[in-house]
Design an enzyme around this catalytic site. Structure first.
Site, PDB file in Angstrom:
ATOM      1  N   CYS A 271     -31.992 -55.164  13.879  1.00  0.00           N
ATOM      2  CA  CYS A 271     -31.935 -56.626  13.732  1.00  0.00           C
ATOM      3  C   CYS A 271     -30.557 -57.167  13.374  1.00  0.00           C
ATOM      4  CB  CYS A 271     -32.935 -57.087  12.691  1.00  0.00           C
ATOM      5  SG  CYS A 271     -34.619 -56.832  13.212  1.00  0.00           S
TER       6      CYS A 271
HETATM    7  C1  UDX Z   1     -33.756 -57.051   8.523  1.00  0.00           C
HETATM    8  C2  UDX Z   1     -34.151 -58.275   7.680  1.00  0.00           C
HETATM    9  O1  UDX Z   1     -34.079 -57.930   6.287  1.00  0.00           O
HETATM   10  C3  UDX Z   1     -35.553 -58.729   8.041  1.00  0.00           C
HETATM   11  O2  UDX Z   1     -35.881 -59.891   7.326  1.00  0.00           O
HETATM   12  C4  UDX Z   1     -35.601 -59.005   9.544  1.00  0.00           C
HETATM   13  O3  UDX Z   1     -36.865 -59.426   9.963  1.00  0.00           O
HETATM   14  C5  UDX Z   1     -35.198 -57.757  10.324  1.00  0.00           C
HETATM   15  O4  UDX Z   1     -33.884 -57.361   9.888  1.00  0.00           O
HETATM   16  P1  UDX Z   1     -34.227 -54.431   8.480  1.00  0.00           P
HETATM   17  O5  UDX Z   1     -33.213 -54.334   9.569  1.00  0.00           O
HETATM   18  O6  UDX Z   1     -35.515 -53.722   8.658  1.00  0.00           O
HETATM   19  O7  UDX Z   1     -34.596 -55.974   8.165  1.00  0.00           O
HETATM   20  O8  UDX Z   1     -33.587 -53.834   7.140  1.00  0.00           O
HETATM   21  P2  UDX Z   1     -32.850 -54.390   5.858  1.00  0.00           P
HETATM   22  O9  UDX Z   1     -33.562 -53.897   4.682  1.00  0.00           O
HETATM   23  O10 UDX Z   1     -32.584 -55.831   5.947  1.00  0.00           O
HETATM   24  O11 UDX Z   1     -31.467 -53.595   5.941  1.00  0.00           O
HETATM   25  C6  UDX Z   1     -30.582 -53.776   7.044  1.00  0.00           C
HETATM   26  C7  UDX Z   1     -29.362 -52.912   6.879  1.00  0.00           C
HETATM   27  O12 UDX Z   1     -28.545 -53.406   5.808  1.00  0.00           O
HETATM   28  C8  UDX Z   1     -29.637 -51.447   6.556  1.00  0.00           C
HETATM   29  O13 UDX Z   1     -28.770 -50.653   7.320  1.00  0.00           O
HETATM   30  C9  UDX Z   1     -29.332 -51.311   5.085  1.00  0.00           C
HETATM   31  O14 UDX Z   1     -28.895 -50.014   4.741  1.00  0.00           O
HETATM   32  C10 UDX Z   1     -28.208 -52.341   4.934  1.00  0.00           C
HETATM   33  N1  UDX Z   1     -28.101 -52.889   3.564  1.00  0.00           N
HETATM   34  C11 UDX Z   1     -29.113 -53.626   3.051  1.00  0.00           C
HETATM   35  C12 UDX Z   1     -26.938 -52.716   2.836  1.00  0.00           C
HETATM   36  O15 UDX Z   1     -25.990 -52.067   3.305  1.00  0.00           O
HETATM   37  N2  UDX Z   1     -26.843 -53.276   1.588  1.00  0.00           N
HETATM   38  C13 UDX Z   1     -27.848 -54.004   1.049  1.00  0.00           C
HETATM   39  O16 UDX Z   1     -27.675 -54.486  -0.088  1.00  0.00           O
HETATM   40  C14 UDX Z   1     -29.021 -54.188   1.791  1.00  0.00           C
END
Ligand code: UDX
Length: 447
Positions: A271
């Site tokens: 996403c």
């Molecule tokens: C995301 C959105 O959160 C969600 O609302 C949407 O519908 C789809 O995209 P997702 O991709 O499943 O969800 O994961 P998410 O938990 O958001 O993490 C995305 C990425 O960011 C991951 O690679 C995670 O490791 C990274 N991340 C997340 C960070 O590097 N730091 C953080 O503090 C949070």
């Protein structure tokens, strides 16, 4: 919805969003049919197994299969159709609407012969303007029916995170209903009303704002991550600086909040990267150069290289060295490798001549890195096996089982115990001084 006739629901596309939505409604006594055209996926689902890793969902599937939930290959007579097919990236950064168009064509054919009022709900992530420009005309042309008169239409974006999709659905922060017509908005409202005992905040708006909210939300989350990574990169260069402490201090401010301030190797997944690119291309197409968004991407794309530089400082070059990569999925509790930073990291390490031992608790194959030299990548069966004889280890995905590793595990099994903690999983106080080299991305005054 007590006293009201329960609508029959079909959910088109059984990816993690579609299946979570379908099973969640089915668990509330609503008859739901999941539509999945991919034979392999359909066979798995109909035998009670998930085609992907998603905690809690398989148990629910087994409970509901044949009991409010079924999976079919083609669309069925129903009252509400949720569309949750994929919208992958195109080369120009925009999104590919082929699956959406194809689902709309089939839906149009179905509606042609269906009496009564039908509600179409777009859950797929589509760029602002796409529902008006593509979804409505396609369904109208095929069905020979008029939106707002013969069928209703809503945009209802999802905010489900992979790995916690079911929880996010059950405990939603908000419901966004972009409605073409009031009546379809009400249908959706009733459906959610039957779902939540205590309703999350609901915003009813037009189609384009609903589409926008999804992109703006994901762009904002990406902004928070690239922002904290920027702070981390500065803190790393100042003796005593520690991004975790800085983030904790920032997070007490209610206007900032604690979440999405974990620094490290950056975001990946199906996403955030895709949506950011698409949002940028939309801005460009309407004549605005969204520099802020491209800088967010730039920061994110740079994090892997910075971590590799960190390791290089500690072990010299990678040529002929054995490197361990712990964690492959883009984040814990999923087997999704889409835009996972592990893939970029492994590609770079191979380019620099390393042999790479990889281990992930769930992902056991399928790295599909272009020009991947398979012979130089070994899938280990455990983290200890992946560490054996290694010159350097990158912690890439913060799976819970990696938390249990102690400094001694690295010291005992690696040739040179050098660790770059790409997710701040380990307590520096425990690791610093115990190994030949320890670095945590964003931790000041390292080693
Ligand atoms: C995301 C959105 O959160 C969600 O609302 C949407 O519908 C789809 O995209 P997702 O991709 O499943 O969800 O994961 P998410 O938990 O958001 O993490 C995305 C990425 O960011 C991951 O690679 C995670 O490791 C990274 N991340 C997340 C960070 O590097 N730091 C953080 O503090 C949070």
């Amino acid at each position: 919805m007590t006293g009201l006739k329960r609508p029959r629901v079909q959910v088109i596309g059984c990816g993690y969003v579609g299946l979570t939505t379908a099973l969640a409604f089915a668990s509330r006594g609503i008859a739901v049919t999941g539509i999945e055209t991919d034979l392999k996926k359909r066979e798995l689902i109909s035998s009670g197994r998930l085609p992907f890793h998603e905690p809690g969902l398989e148990e629910l599937l087994r409970k509901l299969l044949g009991n409010n939930f079924e999976v079919r290959d083609s669309q069925v007579e129903s009252d509400v159709s949720f569309m949750s097919v994929g919208t992958p990236s195109k080369n120009d950064g925009g999104i590919e609407l082929a699956f959406v168009e194809s689902a709309c064509q089939t839906l149009g054919e179905l509606l042609k012969n269906l009496g009564g009022y039908h509600t179409v709900v777009v859950k797929s992530t589509v760029l602002p303007g796409s529902t008006e420009r593509v979804v409505i005309p396609t369904i109208e042309a095929r069905s020979q029916k008029r939106v707002g008169k013969d069928f209703g239409l809503c945009v209802n974006p999802e905010f489900l995170r992979e790995g916690s999709a079911l929880n996010d659905m059950m405990d939603a922060d908000r419901i966004i209903i972009g409605e073409y017509d009031r009546k379809s908005g009400q249908v959706l409202l009733d459906l959610y009303g039957s779902f939540y005992e205590k309703s999350p905040p609901i915003l009813r708006t037009n189609l384009v704002n609903a589409e926008f909210i999804k992109y703006a939300s994901n762009a904002f989350l990406a902004t928070k991550i690239s922002f904290i990574n920027t702070i981390a990169n500065i803190a790393q260069r100042l003796p005593g600086g520690d991004v975790n402490i800085i983030a904790e201090g920032m997070g007490f401010d209610k206007r900032i909040g604690k979440s999405f301030l974990s620094s490290g190797l950056g975001y990946g997944g199906s996403c955030l990267p895709k949506d950011l690119r698409a949002f940028l291309s939309l801005a460009r197409s309407v004549g605005y150069e969204a520099k802020l968004l491209s800088d967010i991407e730039y920061v994110n794309d740079s994090q892997v290289g910075l971590a590799i530089d960190e390791a290089r400082k500690m072990i010299g070059g990678f040529d002929g060295k054995t490197v361990t990569v712990l964690g492959l999925s883009f984040k814990p509790d999923t087997d999704d490798l889409r835009e996972a930073v592990s893939r970029r990291m492994i590609a770079t390490l191979l380019e620099e001549g390393a042999h790479v031992n990889v281990y992930d608790p769930v992902v056991r194959s399928g790295l599909q890195i272009p020009s991947l030299d398979q012979a130089r990548v070994v899938f280990a069966k455990s983290s200890i096996e992946a560490l054996s004889g290694s010159d350097c280890c990158f912690l890439v995905t913060e799976w819970t089982e990696f938390k249990n590793l102690e400094p001694e595990d690295f010291v005992k099994h690696m040739r040179t115990p050098v660790l770059v903690d790409g997710r701040r999983l380990y307590d520096p106080a425990k690791f610093l001084g115990k190994m030949k080299g320890f670095s945590a991305v964003g931790l000041g005054s390292i080693q």
